[in-house]
Design a protein around this motif. Structure first.
Motif, mmCIF file in Angstrom:
data_model
loop_
_atom_site.group_PDB
_atom_site.id
_atom_site.type_symbol
_atom_site.label_atom_id
_atom_site.label_comp_id
_atom_site.label_asym_id
_atom_site.label_seq_id
_atom_site.Cartn_x
_atom_site.Cartn_y
_atom_site.Cartn_z
ATOM 1 N N GLN A 17 57.308 45.554 2.518
ATOM 2 C CA GLN A 17 57.142 44.170 2.951
ATOM 3 C C GLN A 17 56.735 43.357 1.731
ATOM 4 O OE1 GLN A 17 54.302 43.549 6.096
ATOM 5 N NE2 GLN A 17 54.969 41.454 6.435
ATOM 6 N N PRO A 18 57.620 42.499 1.238
ATOM 7 C CA PRO A 18 57.267 41.712 0.044
ATOM 8 C C PRO A 18 56.231 40.653 0.381
ATOM 9 C CG PRO A 18 59.410 41.029 0.908
ATOM 10 C CD PRO A 18 58.970 42.210 1.722
ATOM 11 N N ASN A 76 61.191 35.702 -3.062
ATOM 12 C CA ASN A 76 62.600 35.846 -2.726
ATOM 13 C C ASN A 76 63.315 36.923 -3.526
ATOM 14 O OD1 ASN A 76 62.588 34.541 -5.190
ATOM 15 N ND2 ASN A 76 64.280 33.167 -4.692
ATOM 16 N N THR A 77 62.590 37.602 -4.398
ATOM 17 C CA THR A 77 63.200 38.670 -5.193
ATOM 18 C C THR A 77 62.442 39.961 -4.945
ATOM 19 O OG1 THR A 77 63.748 37.031 -6.884
ATOM 20 C CG2 THR A 77 64.023 39.345 -7.467
ATOM 21 N N VAL A 78 63.161 40.999 -4.629
ATOM 22 C CA VAL A 78 62.561 42.296 -4.313
ATOM 23 C C VAL A 78 63.215 43.367 -5.159
ATOM 24 C CG1 VAL A 78 62.194 44.029 -2.511
ATOM 25 C CG2 VAL A 78 62.032 41.595 -1.959
ATOM 26 N N PHE A 79 62.370 44.217 -5.729
ATOM 27 C CA PHE A 79 62.826 45.291 -6.614
ATOM 28 C C PHE A 79 62.418 46.641 -6.031
ATOM 29 C CE2 PHE A 79 63.520 42.534 -10.344
ATOM 30 C CZ PHE A 79 62.741 41.427 -10.015
ATOM 31 N N TRP A 80 63.254 47.626 -6.271
ATOM 32 C CA TRP A 80 62.899 49.021 -5.990
ATOM 33 C C TRP A 80 62.905 49.787 -7.310
ATOM 34 C CZ3 TRP A 80 60.797 51.012 -1.812
ATOM 35 C CH2 TRP A 80 61.039 50.426 -0.558
ATOM 36 N N CYS A 90 58.010 49.374 -4.680
ATOM 37 C CA CYS A 90 58.653 48.118 -4.378
ATOM 38 C C CYS A 90 57.850 47.036 -5.083
ATOM 39 C CB CYS A 90 58.642 47.897 -2.855
ATOM 40 S SG CYS A 90 59.196 46.290 -2.310
ATOM 41 N N ALA A 91 58.525 46.018 -5.581
ATOM 42 C CA ALA A 91 57.854 44.882 -6.196
ATOM 43 C C ALA A 91 58.541 43.613 -5.717
ATOM 44 C CB ALA A 91 57.897 44.974 -7.721
ATOM 45 N N SER A 92 57.790 42.537 -5.660
ATOM 46 C CA SER A 92 58.404 41.260 -5.302
ATOM 47 C C SER A 92 57.988 40.195 -6.301
ATOM 48 C CB SER A 92 58.048 40.844 -3.871
ATOM 49 O OG SER A 92 56.698 40.453 -3.748
ATOM 50 N N ALA A 93 58.831 39.185 -6.402
ATOM 51 C CA ALA A 93 58.565 38.076 -7.323
ATOM 52 C C ALA A 93 58.963 36.774 -6.647
ATOM 53 C CB ALA A 93 59.337 38.262 -8.628
ATOM 54 N N LEU A 109 58.652 32.328 -7.624
ATOM 55 C CA LEU A 109 59.245 31.347 -8.530
ATOM 56 C C LEU A 109 59.091 31.750 -10.000
ATOM 57 C CD1 LEU A 109 58.135 28.035 -6.783
ATOM 58 C CD2 LEU A 109 60.391 29.147 -6.730
ATOM 59 N N THR A 110 58.021 32.452 -10.301
ATOM 60 C CA THR A 110 57.882 32.964 -11.671
ATOM 61 C C THR A 110 58.537 34.331 -11.735
ATOM 62 O OG1 THR A 110 55.818 34.154 -11.292
ATOM 63 C CG2 THR A 110 55.660 31.801 -11.785
ATOM 64 N N ASP A 111 58.649 34.874 -12.928
ATOM 65 C CA ASP A 111 59.265 36.193 -13.084
ATOM 66 C C ASP A 111 58.282 37.327 -12.838
ATOM 67 O OD1 ASP A 111 61.186 34.945 -15.860
ATOM 68 O OD2 ASP A 111 61.733 35.136 -13.745
ATOM 69 N N THR A 112 57.031 37.001 -12.618
ATOM 70 C CA THR A 112 56.021 38.048 -12.485
ATOM 71 C C THR A 112 56.267 38.886 -11.246
ATOM 72 O OG1 THR A 112 54.429 36.607 -13.561
ATOM 73 C CG2 THR A 112 53.561 38.519 -12.382
ATOM 74 N N GLN A 113 56.338 40.185 -11.443
ATOM 75 C CA GLN A 113 56.549 41.103 -10.339
ATOM 76 C C GLN A 113 55.218 41.662 -9.864
ATOM 77 O OE1 GLN A 113 59.600 44.086 -11.019
ATOM 78 N NE2 GLN A 113 60.580 42.771 -12.516
ATOM 79 N N TYR A 114 55.037 41.667 -8.575
ATOM 80 C CA TYR A 114 53.841 42.233 -7.966
ATOM 81 C C TYR A 114 54.254 43.508 -7.239
ATOM 82 C CZ TYR A 114 51.724 37.811 -9.167
ATOM 83 O OH TYR A 114 51.257 36.735 -9.871
#
Lengths: 112, 110
Positions: free
Chosen positions: A24-25, A30-34, A92-95, A97-102
């Protein structure tokens, strides 16, 4: 305190079984990474989505891995059939408006 | 593919000393760089970032230095504390693709 959540936290399964990991981001991202993390390879990008559309899944073994975003609040990573070499921690990571991934806390997968 | 490497896989420092963790990146076109901290059993945690149009950025007790000439990135931690013990990753970004190094393990000796 907005966080990325992942389930399950730990999964032990037998070779050949299907594994589904969920993410769950952070709300509004709006950006999700695996990613997959192993001692040998470190962090590897498997796939990522923007606005639920897959943008890149070149890091993912296509024959057994699939990633989807059924809606904006859920991303899934599925392995079918699983193999012992898939044992790793999947992040999983989400980001937004900035490029920072959480990053989420990860799913530790063990395939026996 | 891209590669990001770390010079020192392990680093031990005395509590209160400053720590410097180094990273070499591979693509001169990379335009965004991030340092992450990962504690045991947890996901990577964002520490500080820097864009390629800068050569230094400071945060709380941390400073990132970017040397584009030699494609080198460093993370400086001032007055290192036991809670800083973790694995630190650098990452470079190009066209929204992120490439992570293998990490440096920092151990703070009380």
């Amino acid at each position: 305190d907005a966080r990325v959540t992942q389930t399950p936290r730990d999964k032990v399964t037998e070779m050949g079984q299907e594994v589904t990991m969920r993410c769950q981001p952070i709300l509004g991202h709006n950006t999700v990474f695996w990613y997959r993390q192993t001692m040998m390879q470190g962090l590897e990008l498997l796939a990522y989505f923007r606005n639920r559309a897959p943008l890149d899944d070149s890091g993912m073994p296509k024959d057994r891995f699939s990633a989807e975003m059924p809606d904006a609040t859920l991303a899934t990573l599925k392995i079918q059939p699983s193999e012992p070499r898939d044992s790793a921690v999947y992040f999983c990571a989400s980001a937004g408006l900035t490029d920072t991934q959480y990053f989420g806390p990860g799913t530790r997968l063990t395939v026996l | 593919g891209e590669s990001v490497g770390l010079h020192l896989p392990t680093l031990s420092v005395q509590e209160g000393d400053n720590s410097i963790i180094n990273c070499a990146y591979s693509n001169s076109a990379s335009d965004y760089f991030i340092w992450y901290k990962q504690e045991s059993g947890k996901g990577p945690q964002f520490i500080i970032d820097i864009r390629s149009n800068m050569d230094k950025r400071q945060g709380q007790r941390v400073t990132v230095l970017l040397n584009k000439t030699v494609k080198h990135l460093s993370l400086q931690i001032a007055a290192t504390q036991p809670g800083d013990s973790a694995v630190y990753f650098c990452a470079e970004s190009l066209n929204n693709q992120f490439y992570f190094g293998t990490g440096t393990s920092l151990t703070v000796i009380p």
